[in-house]
Scaffold this active site. Structure first.
Site, PDB file in Angstrom:
ATOM      1  N   SER A 206       0.930  -1.162   0.228  1.00  0.00           N
ATOM      2  CA  SER A 206       0.015  -0.079   0.136  1.00  0.00           C
ATOM      3  C   SER A 206       1.016   1.288   0.054  1.00  0.00           C
ATOM      4  CB  SER A 206      -0.901   0.004   1.177  1.00  0.00           C
ATOM      5  OG  SER A 206      -0.020  -0.170   2.521  1.00  0.00           O
ATOM      6  N   THR A 210      -1.445   6.822   7.360  1.00  0.00           N
ATOM      7  CA  THR A 210      -1.473   7.862   8.212  1.00  0.00           C
ATOM      8  C   THR A 210       0.190   7.934   8.361  1.00  0.00           C
ATOM      9  OG1 THR A 210      -1.654   5.997   9.588  1.00  0.00           O
ATOM     10  CG2 THR A 210      -3.499   7.443   9.125  1.00  0.00           C
ATOM     11  N   ASP A 268      -8.952   0.680  14.599  1.00  0.00           N
ATOM     12  CA  ASP A 268      -8.322  -0.440  14.055  1.00  0.00           C
ATOM     13  C   ASP A 268      -8.458  -1.685  15.191  1.00  0.00           C
ATOM     14  OD1 ASP A 268      -6.904  -1.720  12.157  1.00  0.00           O
ATOM     15  OD2 ASP A 268      -5.082  -0.730  12.852  1.00  0.00           O
ATOM     16  N   SER A 276      -9.098  -7.773   7.406  1.00  0.00           N
ATOM     17  CA  SER A 276      -8.559  -6.787   6.015  1.00  0.00           C
ATOM     18  C   SER A 276      -7.297  -7.565   5.522  1.00  0.00           C
ATOM     19  CB  SER A 276      -8.257  -5.660   6.586  1.00  0.00           C
ATOM     20  OG  SER A 276      -7.511  -4.771   5.727  1.00  0.00           O
TER      21      SER A 276
END
Lengths: 516, 516
Positions: A206, A210, A268, A276
């Site tokens: 990815s 953040t 989270d 996920s």
């Protein structure tokens, strides 16, 4: 109550939320009593999407008989501009009944999870309903079978890759870290090492959400990372590996949509994290996974009992889904390596691959440990031999050669990017030994300096835990491209450097990976 | 990181969510790395608002150096078009820390509730954060002091009316029903009765949200209901009463924003209901309130223990906030009156006020009971005399005269509205006695017929519980204005009329208000 309108693409990017724009004077709005924020179904040419309604007063955006669609909604409906369309009040998503049962604290069954994720992936949930789902599954601890069913449902909602032809039954290996540790760029070392050993390792990563850099941001300093899927498959066939940006929307569309809500809420939960990560790995065709759970006072996981609970949850779900999983709990009490930010992290990676004496030892050690455990997925490797094999591949230069092959295949960057030219050294407030470095603080300083949007921006650590410093000596350097960015980052570092320095030297704490 | 842009009003109504529109080619977007859905702060002329960012690709909507604002955001910023503005990543709302503690299941203190509601009222929460708040306070039962603090905070966030000059220390009376019962239009009877008795009753009501008619929709059949506040105050001074639309945004801005999220989620927890109702009543200056909690199998409250728990929660909070409260648990096992929908309900109200023999007895009885309890707030009225006084006012025609005075003051409608001309009678499937009527079903049929947007649409009940019907005889008539609406409503009624009919006659169940 359907009525005929003409489709118009409205050049507004509303991210993953479909928005329909209707003029306030549109006869349909008036007749059907639509209000802003109403949930509507748009039908055209046999396709249907749900959208949230915005009411428009400006003829330049939509005319009275036009139905405007935001970029994502237009792409999803797959109908040309000017096509006739009908709009009606949306039927609620069928799974909202199950969502309400979850909000009421009930345990959900497999078919409930599948129904919810099907609706999420089909964009039938509004942002409000997505937030309700995320909070409800966060507040009521999911049991492990609920997490399993959620993971299954997320896999079922997307496309699934199959590398069978490449590996002829052999393992497709991957590694993943749950995140939270700046500089922890081990994937860019592990992938060349294990693929040099001959294992298939089609790694997609990815971009930073953040954090100051994701693996995709850092790899992009060296090579192209946004590649069409067919090209990627070809690179993997040629080199046995890739280091590319994931573009998760196809493989795990539900995850992509849920993350857009979890991120601003900074939620989270363990169940959502497990679902996920494992759904994306399984959808990408991985058969074997090494999972890195860093533990430390400023890491995502802050105690060994918490790390063990999370490990067992990952293991339970992976076993039920036939994914071979090796979980490693690692030392997360400070950043890994020296650089934080794409360019500085890429520099560290290349120092390690070149066996440069200046390479950060902790990054090298951690990458070898993880690569070794991946290599031990090879049925022909004896248990305990992985680390030595990984080290031989690195020291012989085969890992560097493999990295160069991957870079060449993906498309090398024509011009190298330099570290930000504006530099500020942050001094130690006292003499002593560094006891710990706050991951969150350093990540925030690097982001204020401009990372990852400015790839050369970030933080370069000069001292790590266990090392002694003189008062006033620099702990780290902030690199920036713009004076304003440097000012913001410097102000945060001046308020608190993120370093804890003890007056008296202390023995370094054993790294937890030794215990795992 | 602030940058100068020029304000542009974008004619898009995004309801209570502030949206900022920036062009994708805007240098600020590129430099600061803004993404769609990012939370930004817009500053101009000393004002600041938070907004969600939509990225625009169309120069007609915003140019590269313009900062577009949705209608609500533009109104909130109070700065003219063309004014210079700056945009920056928004600091998270200060109370998000408290929100996260609530999501984690903690009890919140008074100052947490005030901080959260302050941020909600100032539009510092995104829709996602609002949904998280609503779900978190729904999932973890609030204790009664949390509900008290939430109510206090909601009052503190808005404007508060004071009728002191009008009443010289006397009561300002109001009534409220928690809703869920179609046709239950008692306010339009109670207000003329108690104000004819000389009590100040400045009643503001809502429009229908999910029901076929709100009191404001029904009153609008007879008179104007959207009146500026100063005009309303004048009418109350002249007549002692009003029956107007609330326009709650000023009195309880936080409630207005939260309802926009609770409504699509269909969440209505006891704590949120109590805080929402009592904060609005207290902000509107009421000192005395009769609260109607209908109980029945298809009402909002379905059992006596549940009704009692809710009653005690209302009583606790009201007592702490010095509101005199009289809670009545009433019979909610079927609709009240005969008409469902604005025109049909207004007809019922006027039949009762005219003492017409055809007036629905249940609506008349319930209104007299509620008015009687309000009249007993008068210190000069002996306990037990209220009902008789109310009946005398009604039978003498003084209530009708007072209603006519209120209508004249608010502005009578020039043309009467007729019931929808398209009519379909729904027949009884068998002979027998009506045992119950499903409120939710009848409300849904009336909405499909077009209510409340089409005021003449709705349902007219011909038979109520306890009455005998022949097989095939009509149970109710559906009124509509448009054939498609009639078709939808009829299809729903044909699938299930909402009536339960017993083969053998049964005694009518005692109405719970006799027990309250």
């Amino acid at each position: 109550m359907d009525a005929q309108l003409s489709i118009r693409r409205v050049g507004i990017d509303t991210w993953r939320e479909n928005v329909a724009y209707l003029h306030r004077e549109c006869p349909v709005v008036r007749a059907a009593g639509f209000q802003a924020l109403a949930k509507v179904t748009v039908r055209a040419n046999g396709m249907a999407i749900n959208a949230v309604l915005n009411v428009v007063d400006d003829d330049h955006i939509v005319g009275a008989c036009e139905l405007g669609l935001s970029e994502d909604a237009f792409a999803r409906l797959q109908v040309a501009e000017g096509h006739a369309a009908a709009i009606a009040h949306a039927e609620p998503a069928p799974s909202l009944v199950a969502l309400h049962r979850k909000i009421a604290g009930e345990r959900l069954a497999r078919e409930d999870w599948h129904a919810i994720i099907r609706d999420v992936a089909a964009a039938r949930y509004t942002k409000i309903e997505l937030a309700a789902f995320v909070v409800a599954t966060h507040q009521t601890d999911l049991d492990r079978d609920e997490v399993l069913h959620l993971t299954e449902a997320m896999i079922a909602a997307g496309r699934r890759l199959d590398w069978g032809a490449q590996v002829r039954g052999g393992p497709v290996v991957d590694k993943h870290c749950i995140g939270g540790i700046p500089g922890n760029r081990t994937s860019m070392l592990v992938v060349p090492i294990v693929s040099a050993h001959g294992m298939l390792c089609p790694k997609t990563s990815s971009r930073a959400i953040t954090s100051p850099a994701g693996t995709a941001d850092t790899m992009e300093v060296l090579a192209q990372v946004e590649l069409p899927f067919e090209r990627l498959a070809q690179i993997v066939r040629e080199t046995g590996a890739c280091l590319a940006w994931g573009g998760t929307a196809e493989l795990s569309p539900a995850d992509d949509i849920l993350i857009a809500v979890e991120r601003p809420l900074a939620l989270d939960s363990p169940g959502q994290m497990v679902a996920s990560i494992l759904s994306k790995k399984i959808a990408a065709g991985s058969t074997h996974l090494v999972l890195d759970i860093p533990m430390g006072p400023s890491a995502k996981v802050r105690s060994m009992p918490e790390a063990q609970r999370l490990k067992k949850l990952f293991e339970y779900v992976a076993r039920r889904l036939n994914l071979q999983l090796d979980v490693v709990i690692t030392d997360g009490h400070q950043p890994i390596g020296r650089g934080i930010g794409p360019v500085l992290e890429a520099r560290d990676v290349m120092l390690v691959l070149r066996n440069d004496p200046a390479a950060p030892a902790d990054l090298r050690q951690k990458a070898l440990m993880l690569a070794g455990r991946m290599i031990e997925f090879d049925p022909d490797v004896r248990g305990g031999d992985g680390w030595r094999i990984a080290r031989d591949i690195l020291e012989s230069g085969r890992a560097l050669a493999q990295m160069e092959a991957i870079i060449a295949a993906q498309g090398p960057r024509s011009q190298p990017i330099a570290a930000g030219a504006l530099v500020h050294g942050v001094p130690a407030a006292r003499a002593g030994v560094v006891r710990s470095i706050d991951n969150l603080r350093l990540a925030r300083i690097a982001r204020l300096a401009g990372a990852p949007q400015v790839p050369g921006a970030g933080v370069d650590l000069l001292v790590k835990s266990g090392e002694a410093v003189e008062s006033g000596a620099p702990l780290y350097r902030i690199h920036a491209q713009y004076p304003a960015d440097l000012g913001f980052a410097r102000a945060l570092a001046d308020a608190d450097s993120g370093y804890v320095i003890d007056g008296a030297p202390q023995p370094v704490v054993d790294a937890p990976e030794a215990l795992a």
